[in-house]
Design a protein around this motif. Structure first.
Motif, PDB file in Angstrom:
ATOM      1  N   TYR A   1       0.947  -1.196  -0.024  1.00  0.00           N
ATOM      2  CA  TYR A   1       0.099   0.059   0.103  1.00  0.00           C
ATOM      3  C   TYR A   1       0.669   1.238  -0.134  1.00  0.00           C
ATOM      4  N   ILE A   2       1.001   1.575  -1.174  1.00  0.00           N
ATOM      5  CA  ILE A   2       2.022   2.801  -1.342  1.00  0.00           C
ATOM      6  C   ILE A   2       1.438   3.836  -1.970  1.00  0.00           C
ATOM      7  N   GLN A   3       1.438   5.175  -1.538  1.00  0.00           N
ATOM      8  CA  GLN A   3       0.420   6.235  -2.282  1.00  0.00           C
ATOM      9  C   GLN A   3       1.567   7.263  -2.936  1.00  0.00           C
ATOM     10  N   PHE A   4       0.934   7.421  -4.225  1.00  0.00           N
ATOM     11  CA  PHE A   4       1.515   8.751  -5.102  1.00  0.00           C
ATOM     12  C   PHE A   4       0.688   9.870  -4.954  1.00  0.00           C
ATOM     13  N   HIS A   5       1.336  10.995  -4.517  1.00  0.00           N
ATOM     14  CA  HIS A   5       0.522  12.219  -4.437  1.00  0.00           C
ATOM     15  C   HIS A   5       0.539  12.778  -5.878  1.00  0.00           C
ATOM     16  N   PRO A   6      -0.553  13.269  -6.257  1.00  0.00           N
ATOM     17  CA  PRO A   6      -1.009  13.824  -7.804  1.00  0.00           C
ATOM     18  C   PRO A   6      -0.033  15.015  -8.041  1.00  0.00           C
ATOM     19  N   THR A   7       0.143  15.758  -7.133  1.00  0.00           N
ATOM     20  CA  THR A   7       0.802  17.187  -7.648  1.00  0.00           C
ATOM     21  C   THR A   7       1.974  17.277  -6.856  1.00  0.00           C
ATOM     22  N   ALA A   8       3.248  16.728  -7.329  1.00  0.00           N
ATOM     23  CA  ALA A   8       4.498  17.180  -6.906  1.00  0.00           C
ATOM     24  C   ALA A   8       4.972  18.114  -8.189  1.00  0.00           C
ATOM     25  N   LEU A   9       5.743  19.112  -7.595  1.00  0.00           N
ATOM     26  CA  LEU A   9       6.373  19.967  -8.786  1.00  0.00           C
ATOM     27  C   LEU A   9       7.206  19.222  -9.590  1.00  0.00           C
ATOM     28  N   TYR A  10       7.008  19.403 -11.009  1.00  0.00           N
ATOM     29  CA  TYR A  10       7.779  18.605 -11.842  1.00  0.00           C
ATOM     30  C   TYR A  10       9.228  19.710 -12.383  1.00  0.00           C
ATOM     31  N   ASP A  11      10.098  18.769 -11.523  1.00  0.00           N
ATOM     32  CA  ASP A  11      11.440  19.629 -11.756  1.00  0.00           C
ATOM     33  C   ASP A  11      12.459  18.802 -11.966  1.00  0.00           C
ATOM     34  N   ASN A  12      13.297  18.517 -12.928  1.00  0.00           N
ATOM     35  CA  ASN A  12      14.337  17.456 -12.871  1.00  0.00           C
ATOM     36  C   ASN A  12      15.716  17.821 -12.196  1.00  0.00           C
ATOM     37  N   LYS A  13      15.663  18.960 -11.748  1.00  0.00           N
ATOM     38  CA  LYS A  13      16.757  19.489 -10.820  1.00  0.00           C
ATOM     39  C   LYS A  13      16.790  19.216  -9.298  1.00  0.00           C
ATOM     40  N   ASP A  14      15.437  18.934  -9.195  1.00  0.00           N
ATOM     41  CA  ASP A  14      15.467  18.705  -7.631  1.00  0.00           C
ATOM     42  C   ASP A  14      15.834  17.145  -7.247  1.00  0.00           C
ATOM     43  N   ASP A  15      16.298  16.927  -6.107  1.00  0.00           N
ATOM     44  CA  ASP A  15      16.680  15.952  -5.505  1.00  0.00           C
ATOM     45  C   ASP A  15      15.396  15.059  -4.821  1.00  0.00           C
ATOM     46  N   ARG A  16      14.679  16.121  -4.101  1.00  0.00           N
ATOM     47  CA  ARG A  16      13.381  15.510  -3.397  1.00  0.00           C
ATOM     48  C   ARG A  16      12.357  16.370  -4.214  1.00  0.00           C
TER      49      ARG A  16
END
Length: 431
Positions: free
Chosen positions: A221-236
């Motif tokens: 049971y692992i949840q994915f949040h719909p709206t994370a900022l899309y930025d390839n430069k971010d580690d997190r």
């Protein structure tokens, strides 16, 4: 080094801190953080804390939680969560947490799958506000000793009884013996390539539990949040709180078209976004608050506004590129309604525990509430039982290669995830 205490708490998010503050002041408590006190998912939490607004709202809160969890929840745990929510919010107020108010009255916001506005908040950095208040209280307690930069490697256990934990700090082994041990080590987001979690959260508590035969539950049971900022430069991945959608933000595809009811449960919204990504071959969709009042947006969501502005996005004018990212772990160490595990004298609270309250998809803003309700229950259970427990000190094993031991713990979790969710293998860093 051998150290003794009454209660050992591993983890300094809301569950660990709140457990400590609800324990008796005559108990010697050791509170351990893997990194810094504030390097927790609690500190990152934006939206708020869900709560029944009054007694009449309790059954509706229960139903919303069950529906979001696809009715795979443990109903007894959901009843406890909703029924005890108001008392725990009041306790936070007593501890000095300042939630947003209007004319002295608490403000409630709304997020996905809630049937009404019932989420208390402090602008868009509720977790930080709560954590700072609790940490300030912790620092004033003479009976609480805090160890930072101290990594849990294993439990000290004998005959299915927990006697403490083995830790490494500055490449030295520390054995902490305790009458009662509480695991509050958080989730597993640090194992994923795309996650909103602190990168240090790699399932340490869950790993040592599995290694010692402690019962676990619902690891798929692992949840994915719909709206994370899309930025390839971010580690997190930076979270774009669901409370934006609760306040009127809309989701748009690459053609500028709305394609989903923004306030559906998280798993449903994430699925719709993934569908759009596949159809358009664009790796994100957009979230827009450009139609809302500029000054209101800046005042209500100062953290999101400033973080996006650092990346060249003015959310009062520009669309925000977003995509789903791993966010929360509903499974974990199986516990009862008082947060007791299958091992004697061992408790688990917060995201490392599986109370069953979330089902297979957590309702927005129920995470901090779960941390409050079930850690308080753990503390109350410990307060009643600890006088009858004696510390049994013996020589635990000596660990010669700490890095190998830490990697073995990570491998335990990765293998368990792959067994339950082979579809997520490409999301894992440590595959």
């Amino acid at each position: 080094m051998n150290i003794e205490c009454d209660v050992l708490i591993v983890g300094t998010g809301i569950a660990g801190l709140y457990t400590a503050l609800n324990l008796r002041e005559d108990l010697k408590i050791i509170l351990v953080s893997k990194s810094k006190l504030t390097d927790t998912n609690t500190y990152l939490a934006q939206g708020g804390i869900a709560t029944a607004k009054n007694v009449d709202d309790i059954p509706f809160f229960i139903e919303d939680t069950l529906r979001a969890g696809n009715y795979k929840n443990k109903i007894e745990a959901v009843n406890v969560l909703a029924t005890e929510s108001i008392d725990n919010i009041n306790k936070l107020l007593q501890l000095g947490v300042e939630f947003d108010r209007s004319c002295g009255v608490l403000l409630y916001t709304k997020e996905g799958a809630h049937s009404t506005n019932r989420i208390v908040h402090h602008k868009d950095y509720t977790g930080k506000a709560v954590a700072d208040s609790l940490i300030n209280k912790i620092k004033k307690k003479k009976n609480i000793n805090v160890f930072e930069e101290t990594v849990l490697v294993d439990l000290i256990a004998s005959d299915n009884k927990c006697i403490g934990g083995i830790f490494t700090k500055e490449n030295k082994q520390i054995n902490i013996f305790s009458k009662e041990t509480v695991l509050a080590t958080g989730g597993i987001g640090g194992l994923f390539k795309n996650s909103t979690n602190q990168r240090t959260l790699t399932g340490d508590g869950l790993a040592v539990a599995i290694k010692n035969g402690v019962r676990v539950k619902d690891l798929g049971y692992i949840q994915f949040h719909p709206t994370a900022l899309y930025d390839n430069k971010d580690d997190r991945r930076f979270l774009i709180s669901e409370s934006l959608r609760g306040e009127g933000a809309i989701l748009l595809n690459s053609k500028g078209e709305r394609f989903v009811d923004e306030l559906l449960p998280r798993d449903e919204v994430s699925a719709k976004i993934y569908d759009e990504i596949k159809k358009t071959n664009v790796p994100h969709v957009y979230l827009s608050v450009a139609h809302l009042n500029d000054s209101y947006v800046k005042n209500r969501f100062p953290k999101i506004y400033s973080e996006c502005l650092k990346r060249g996005i003015d959310i009062t004018k520009d669309y925000i590129p977003v995509a789903p990212a791993q966010h929360y772990f509903m499974g974990g160490i199986d516990v009862d309604l008082n947060s007791k595990t299958s091992m004697k004298n061992l408790y688990a609270v917060g995201e490392v525990a599986c109370t069953g309250v979330h089902g297979d998809n957590r309702l927005a803003s129920n995470s901090l509430l779960e941390g409050l309700v079930f850690s308080k229950r753990a503390a109350e259970s410990i307060n009643k039982e600890i006088n009858s427990i004696e510390i049994n000190i013996f020589n635990p094993k000596i660990i010669y290669d700490f890095e190998k031991a830490k990697r073995e713990n990570i491998n335990i979790i990765v293998e368990e995830i792959k067994k339950k969710r082979w579809d997520l293998k490409d999301e894992l860093i440590y595959y």
